[in-house]
Design an enzyme around this catalytic site. Structure first.
Site, PDB file in Angstrom:
ATOM      1  N   ASN A 264       0.829  -1.211   0.000  1.00 27.22           N
ATOM      2  CA  ASN A 264       0.000   0.000   0.000  1.00 27.22           C
ATOM      3  C   ASN A 264       0.858   1.253   0.000  1.00 27.22           C
ATOM      4  O   ASN A 264       1.921   1.297   0.605  1.00 27.22           O
ATOM      5  CB  ASN A 264      -0.922   0.004   1.224  1.00 27.22           C
ATOM      6  CG  ASN A 264      -1.856  -1.184   1.225  1.00 27.22           C
ATOM      7  OD1 ASN A 264      -2.012  -1.845   0.203  1.00 27.22           O
ATOM      8  ND2 ASN A 264      -2.471  -1.473   2.349  1.00 27.22           N
ATOM      9  N   ILE A 265       0.321   2.276  -0.648  1.00 30.53           N
ATOM     10  CA  ILE A 265       1.033   3.559  -0.695  1.00 30.53           C
ATOM     11  C   ILE A 265       0.296   4.598   0.152  1.00 30.53           C
ATOM     12  O   ILE A 265       0.625   5.773   0.118  1.00 30.53           O
ATOM     13  CB  ILE A 265       1.171   4.051  -2.156  1.00 30.53           C
ATOM     14  CG1 ILE A 265      -0.201   4.228  -2.823  1.00 30.53           C
ATOM     15  CG2 ILE A 265       2.029   3.090  -2.972  1.00 30.53           C
ATOM     16  CD1 ILE A 265      -0.133   4.859  -4.214  1.00 30.53           C
TER      17      ILE A 265
ATOM     18  N   HIS B   6       5.704  -0.551  -2.810  1.00 31.18           N
ATOM     19  CA  HIS B   6       5.212   0.186  -3.974  1.00 31.18           C
ATOM     20  C   HIS B   6       5.323   1.699  -3.826  1.00 31.18           C
ATOM     21  O   HIS B   6       4.697   2.448  -4.566  1.00 31.18           O
ATOM     22  CB  HIS B   6       3.754  -0.230  -4.274  1.00 31.18           C
ATOM     23  CG  HIS B   6       3.642  -1.644  -4.761  1.00 31.18           C
ATOM     24  ND1 HIS B   6       2.452  -2.326  -4.855  1.00 31.18           N
ATOM     25  CD2 HIS B   6       4.586  -2.507  -5.201  1.00 31.18           C
ATOM     26  CE1 HIS B   6       2.677  -3.553  -5.330  1.00 31.18           C
ATOM     27  NE2 HIS B   6       3.961  -3.686  -5.529  1.00 31.18           N
TER      28      HIS B   6
ATOM     29  N   CYS C 141      11.049  20.223 -10.485  1.00 29.28           N
ATOM     30  CA  CYS C 141      12.114  19.853  -9.540  1.00 29.28           C
ATOM     31  C   CYS C 141      12.888  21.105  -9.134  1.00 29.28           C
ATOM     32  O   CYS C 141      13.389  21.838 -10.001  1.00 29.28           O
ATOM     33  CB  CYS C 141      13.054  18.844 -10.195  1.00 29.28           C
ATOM     34  SG  CYS C 141      14.496  18.465  -9.176  1.00 29.28           S
TER      35      CYS C 141
ATOM     36  N   CYS D 115      16.852  20.484 -10.492  1.00 30.55           N
ATOM     37  CA  CYS D 115      17.292  20.496 -11.897  1.00 30.55           C
ATOM     38  C   CYS D 115      16.210  21.036 -12.845  1.00 30.55           C
ATOM     39  O   CYS D 115      16.422  21.081 -14.052  1.00 30.55           O
ATOM     40  CB  CYS D 115      17.717  19.090 -12.326  1.00 30.55           C
ATOM     41  SG  CYS D 115      16.327  17.987 -12.604  1.00 30.55           S
TER      42      CYS D 115
ATOM     43  N   GLY E 195      -5.338  -9.021   3.243  1.00 25.10           N
ATOM     44  CA  GLY E 195      -5.980  -8.061   2.354  1.00 25.10           C
ATOM     45  C   GLY E 195      -5.309  -7.862   1.015  1.00 25.10           C
ATOM     46  O   GLY E 195      -5.309  -6.758   0.485  1.00 25.10           O
TER      47      GLY E 195
ATOM     48  N   ASN F 202      -8.425 -12.697   4.558  1.00 27.22           N
ATOM     49  CA  ASN F 202      -9.031 -12.023   3.405  1.00 27.22           C
ATOM     50  C   ASN F 202     -10.542 -12.213   3.467  1.00 27.22           C
ATOM     51  O   ASN F 202     -11.022 -13.256   3.922  1.00 27.22           O
ATOM     52  CB  ASN F 202      -8.476 -12.612   2.096  1.00 27.22           C
ATOM     53  CG  ASN F 202      -8.658 -11.676   0.920  1.00 27.22           C
ATOM     54  OD1 ASN F 202      -9.774 -11.340   0.539  1.00 27.22           O
ATOM     55  ND2 ASN F 202      -7.556 -11.229   0.342  1.00 27.22           N
TER      56      ASN F 202
ATOM     57  N   ALA G 135     -10.146  -7.694   7.846  1.00 23.52           N
ATOM     58  CA  ALA G 135      -8.854  -7.528   8.509  1.00 23.52           C
ATOM     59  C   ALA G 135      -9.000  -6.903   9.893  1.00 23.52           C
ATOM     60  O   ALA G 135      -8.361  -7.337  10.855  1.00 23.52           O
ATOM     61  CB  ALA G 135      -7.953  -6.647   7.637  1.00 23.52           C
TER      62      ALA G 135
END
Ligand code: OAD
Length: 249
Positions: free
Chosen positions: A106-107, A123, A152, A155, A192, A218, A236
């Site tokens: 998960n992010i 990830h 950025c 750069c 999950g 799950n 969960a």
């Protein structure tokens, strides 16, 4: 829970080195949509998520990729960790285990919000932007909302979300650390995840090959179900506190 699983969980000497692999389903009860489940998969603006979250889309339409991730960040911003994230964080900091490795696909950052400090985010992280040229990292919160794609500061090339996209390799160090922990754990809890995305889905395979017990949690059957030693059908947030002996909930 089966008697055999109860016996395992009650036998601390067999349950010393733990690895937890989490996927989108652990955050479902916090309000974060999963990608797959119930025979459907996520579509946004008429496009499947695999197309939006892809290297090709970064090259073709970076502002659209930002819109998609800004939309997802907006959903996550209103979400709190649930009892499953909290049970994991408390078990991890309790010192009850000789080793406790948390690996997430998960992010959404909810493991960190729950208090987990030592985690492998395979990830990436939705809260960071990364320069396309020099890999400079910046918190998205520091970037003006109308600067899309962000520029950025180092750069002046464009920046992208710092997440792993379809068609990209994972960070070598993160993956190696996850595989090494899988190879030495006694118990691997897989919670999950549909277990269809490579290479994260190899973690339970390595763990089992090296002798660990695999426990799946799950709400539905998955590709892992037949392979797991125990597969618990449930949410969960209901199951994890029981398995991890989390008395606070
Ligand atoms: P998926 O969306 O593929 O699978 C979510 C799983 O969670 C399904 O198996 C559901 O049955 C289960 N589930 C749903 N609600 C649950 C609940 N309350 N309790 C327990 N289980 C529940 O998510 P992932 O397997 O995490 O990658 O997906 C893997 C990767 O695919 C993601 O990290 C993402 C995506 O492409 C990238 O973006 C690189």
């Amino acid at each position: 829970m089966s008697d055999k699983l109860t016996m395992l969980l009650d036998a601390p000497e067999k349950f010393r080195r733990l690895l937890v692999l989490s996927g989108a389903g652990i955050s479902a009860e916090s309000g974060v949509p999963t990608f797959r489940g119930g025979g459907t998969s996520t579509v946004w603006r008429g496009m499947p998520f695999e197309q939006l979250s892809s290297v090709e889309m970064v090259e073709k339409d970076l502002p659209l990729v930002w819109e998609w991730f800004d939309y997802r960040r907006g959903i996550v911003a209103g979400c709190e960790p649930n009892a499953a994230h909290l049970a994991i964080a408390r078990a991890q900091i309790s010192g009850r285990f000789d080793a406790f490795t948390l690996v997430t696909q998960n992010i959404d950052g909810l493991h960190r919000s729950a208090g987990s400090t030592d985690l492998i985010e395979l990830h990436g992280n939705i809260d960071q932007a990364r320069c396309l040229s020099c890999n400079y990292l910046l918190d998205v919160a520091e970037i003006p909302e109308d600067e899309r794609p962000p520029v950025c500061p180092d750069c002046f090339d464009s920046m992208r979300p710092n997440v792993v996209l379809f068609g990209e390799a994972l960070d070598d160090d993160a993956l190696l650390q996850a595989y090494e922990s899988a190879a030495v754990c006694d118990v691997c809890i897989v919670v999950g995840t549909s277990a269809v995305v490579y290479p994260a889905n190899q973690i339970p395979v390595i763990a089992k090959r090296e002798g660990a017990v695999i426990i799946e949690v799950n709400s539905d059957e998955t590709e892992l179900t037949a392979f797991a030693d125990f597969s618990i059908r449930g949410k969960a947030a209901d199951v994890l506190p029981t398995i991890l002996g989390d008395e606070v909930n």
